[in-house]
Design a protein around this motif. Structure first.
Motif, PDB file in Angstrom:
ATOM      1  N   THR A 146       0.849  -1.198   0.000  1.00  0.00           N
ATOM      2  CA  THR A 146       0.000   0.000   0.000  1.00  0.00           C
ATOM      3  C   THR A 146       0.879   1.241   0.000  1.00  0.00           C
ATOM      4  OG1 THR A 146      -1.814  -1.136   1.108  1.00  0.00           O
ATOM      5  CG2 THR A 146      -1.785   1.269   1.271  1.00  0.00           C
ATOM      6  N   TRP A 147       1.933   1.229   0.794  1.00  0.00           N
ATOM      7  CA  TRP A 147       2.880   2.341   0.804  1.00  0.00           C
ATOM      8  C   TRP A 147       3.524   2.519  -0.568  1.00  0.00           C
ATOM      9  CZ3 TRP A 147       8.320   1.943   0.298  1.00  0.00           C
ATOM     10  CH2 TRP A 147       9.011   3.151   0.464  1.00  0.00           C
ATOM     11  N   VAL A 148       3.942   1.422  -1.183  1.00  0.00           N
ATOM     12  CA  VAL A 148       4.544   1.496  -2.522  1.00  0.00           C
ATOM     13  C   VAL A 148       3.567   2.140  -3.505  1.00  0.00           C
ATOM     14  CG1 VAL A 148       5.260   0.075  -4.507  1.00  0.00           C
ATOM     15  CG2 VAL A 148       6.205  -0.375  -2.223  1.00  0.00           C
ATOM     16  N   ARG A 149       2.345   1.661  -3.513  1.00  0.00           N
ATOM     17  CA  ARG A 149       1.334   2.199  -4.435  1.00  0.00           C
ATOM     18  C   ARG A 149       1.077   3.686  -4.168  1.00  0.00           C
ATOM     19  NH1 ARG A 149      -3.860  -0.210  -3.000  1.00  0.00           N
ATOM     20  NH2 ARG A 149      -3.747   1.469  -1.497  1.00  0.00           N
TER      21      ARG A 149
ATOM     22  N   ARG B  11       2.943   5.919  -2.451  1.00  0.00           N
ATOM     23  CA  ARG B  11       4.139   6.779  -2.526  1.00  0.00           C
ATOM     24  C   ARG B  11       4.709   6.880  -3.937  1.00  0.00           C
ATOM     25  NH1 ARG B  11       8.031   9.275  -3.508  1.00  0.00           N
ATOM     26  NH2 ARG B  11       9.783   9.839  -2.205  1.00  0.00           N
ATOM     27  N   PHE B  12       4.708   5.752  -4.680  1.00  0.00           N
ATOM     28  CA  PHE B  12       5.369   5.709  -5.981  1.00  0.00           C
ATOM     29  C   PHE B  12       4.391   5.677  -7.156  1.00  0.00           C
ATOM     30  CE2 PHE B  12       8.407   4.251  -2.903  1.00  0.00           C
ATOM     31  CZ  PHE B  12       9.574   4.873  -3.291  1.00  0.00           C
ATOM     32  N   GLY B  13       3.135   5.419  -6.885  1.00  0.00           N
ATOM     33  CA  GLY B  13       2.136   5.402  -7.940  1.00  0.00           C
ATOM     34  C   GLY B  13       1.999   4.077  -8.657  1.00  0.00           C
ATOM     35  N   SER B  14       3.075   3.330  -8.717  1.00  0.00           N
ATOM     36  CA  SER B  14       3.044   2.018  -9.382  1.00  0.00           C
ATOM     37  C   SER B  14       4.197   1.166  -8.896  1.00  0.00           C
ATOM     38  CB  SER B  14       3.146   2.169 -10.906  1.00  0.00           C
ATOM     39  OG  SER B  14       4.457   2.584 -11.272  1.00  0.00           O
ATOM     40  N   ALA B  15       4.026  -0.129  -9.035  1.00  0.00           N
ATOM     41  CA  ALA B  15       5.101  -1.057  -8.682  1.00  0.00           C
ATOM     42  C   ALA B  15       6.322  -0.812  -9.566  1.00  0.00           C
ATOM     43  CB  ALA B  15       4.619  -2.497  -8.818  1.00  0.00           C
ATOM     44  N   GLU B  16       6.092  -0.545 -10.837  1.00  0.00           N
ATOM     45  CA  GLU B  16       7.207  -0.329 -11.774  1.00  0.00           C
ATOM     46  C   GLU B  16       8.068   0.855 -11.352  1.00  0.00           C
ATOM     47  OE1 GLU B  16       4.257  -2.891 -13.398  1.00  0.00           O
ATOM     48  OE2 GLU B  16       4.000  -0.856 -12.631  1.00  0.00           O
ATOM     49  N   SER B  17       7.431   1.923 -10.896  1.00  0.00           N
ATOM     50  CA  SER B  17       8.177   3.094 -10.444  1.00  0.00           C
ATOM     51  C   SER B  17       9.034   2.755  -9.224  1.00  0.00           C
ATOM     52  CB  SER B  17       7.205   4.224 -10.127  1.00  0.00           C
ATOM     53  OG  SER B  17       7.898   5.348  -9.650  1.00  0.00           O
ATOM     54  N   PHE B  18       8.452   2.046  -8.268  1.00  0.00           N
ATOM     55  CA  PHE B  18       9.197   1.629  -7.083  1.00  0.00           C
ATOM     56  C   PHE B  18      10.369   0.730  -7.459  1.00  0.00           C
ATOM     57  CE2 PHE B  18       9.853  -1.752  -3.905  1.00  0.00           C
ATOM     58  CZ  PHE B  18      10.265  -0.999  -2.818  1.00  0.00           C
ATOM     59  N   PHE B  19      10.096  -0.312  -8.260  1.00  0.00           N
ATOM     60  CA  PHE B  19      11.126  -1.294  -8.583  1.00  0.00           C
ATOM     61  C   PHE B  19      12.178  -0.774  -9.559  1.00  0.00           C
ATOM     62  CE2 PHE B  19       7.918  -4.311  -6.925  1.00  0.00           C
ATOM     63  CZ  PHE B  19       8.721  -4.976  -6.014  1.00  0.00           C
ATOM     64  N   SER B  20      11.953   0.368 -10.156  1.00  0.00           N
ATOM     65  CA  SER B  20      13.007   0.955 -10.984  1.00  0.00           C
ATOM     66  C   SER B  20      14.177   1.413 -10.112  1.00  0.00           C
ATOM     67  CB  SER B  20      12.469   2.134 -11.803  1.00  0.00           C
ATOM     68  OG  SER B  20      12.183   3.247 -10.971  1.00  0.00           O
ATOM     69  N   ARG B  21      13.902   1.582  -8.815  1.00  0.00           N
ATOM     70  CA  ARG B  21      14.940   2.037  -7.887  1.00  0.00           C
ATOM     71  C   ARG B  21      15.260   1.043  -6.776  1.00  0.00           C
ATOM     72  NH1 ARG B  21      12.842   7.430  -5.578  1.00  0.00           N
ATOM     73  NH2 ARG B  21      14.824   7.277  -4.477  1.00  0.00           N
ATOM     74  N   PHE B  22      14.282   0.196  -6.430  1.00  0.00           N
ATOM     75  CA  PHE B  22      14.420  -0.644  -5.245  1.00  0.00           C
ATOM     76  C   PHE B  22      14.035  -2.092  -5.553  1.00  0.00           C
ATOM     77  CE2 PHE B  22      12.984   3.629  -3.898  1.00  0.00           C
ATOM     78  CZ  PHE B  22      14.131   4.040  -3.245  1.00  0.00           C
ATOM     79  N   PHE B  23      14.360  -2.973  -4.611  1.00  0.00           N
ATOM     80  CA  PHE B  23      13.959  -4.366  -4.714  1.00  0.00           C
ATOM     81  C   PHE B  23      13.619  -4.849  -3.307  1.00  0.00           C
ATOM     82  CE2 PHE B  23      14.793  -8.957  -5.801  1.00  0.00           C
ATOM     83  CZ  PHE B  23      13.762  -9.054  -6.720  1.00  0.00           C
ATOM     84  N   VAL B  24      12.862  -5.940  -3.219  1.00  0.00           N
ATOM     85  CA  VAL B  24      12.430  -6.489  -1.940  1.00  0.00           C
ATOM     86  C   VAL B  24      12.684  -7.994  -1.943  1.00  0.00           C
ATOM     87  CG1 VAL B  24      10.472  -6.844  -0.369  1.00  0.00           C
ATOM     88  CG2 VAL B  24      10.609  -4.741  -1.732  1.00  0.00           C
TER      89      VAL B  24
END
Length: 165
Positions: free
Chosen positions: A117-120, A122-135
């Motif tokens: 939920t935070w990813v969505r 804060r970043f708007g999409s999973a792709e935006s988050f994962f362009s910089r980070f990984f889990v």
């Protein structure tokens, strides 16, 4: 790089499958084995390219990665935020209070709901988050005690924890 990540993950899955664990562990789940399809889809979708940082979880939660093969893998979040789904078989041995239902699991993984939920938001999409980070989880196994209680790796017998690490 992606093929190396997939190969390393498969090797890790096979290596941890050879381990045995003493009390308080009753059952061990390896979602890298029985939930390989959605886990590999996760790696392929989001594991490519350089990352600024890696968010590290302890180990699979009973209603998260243990069900979906995806770190912090709350079923609803995996489908809606990450856009992933897939076939999950059942482990050879299950605890009756912790069945693996895969994407049919109706229970929520609180930490997964919070993270994705935070990813969505804060970043708007999973792709935006994962362009910089990984889990990832540093331990791919879920441990279940006699009562069905989730056991974290820090609660393992010392020799078992050393072998795992």
């Amino acid at each position: 790089m992606l093929s190396a990540l997939i190969d390393i993950t498969r090797d890790l899955s096979h290596a941890v499958d050879r381990l045995a664990f003493a009390a308080p562990v009753n059952v061990v789940y390896n979602p890298l084995a029985y939930a390989w399809e959605p886990h590999e889809a996760y790696l392929r979708a989001f594991g490519q390219g350089p990352k600024e940082a890696v968010f590290v979880g302890m180990n699979p939660g009973p209603f998260g990665m243990a069900q979906t093969g995806v770190p912090f893998g709350d079923v609803t979040m995996v489908r809606e935020v990450l856009g992933l789904d897939g076939t999950v078989t059942r482990p050879a041995r299950e605890h009756p209070k912790r069945p693996v239902l895969g994407f049919e699991c109706r229970r929520s993984e609180v930490s997964g709901t919070r993270l994705w939920t935070w990813v969505r938001d804060r970043f708007g999409s999973a792709e935006s988050f994962f362009s910089r980070f990984f889990v990832l989880n540093y331990c791919p196994l879920a441990f279940v005690g006699d009562s069905g209680r989730n056991i974290t790796p820090d609660k393992l017998a010392t020799a078992d924890r050393r072998a795992l690490l």
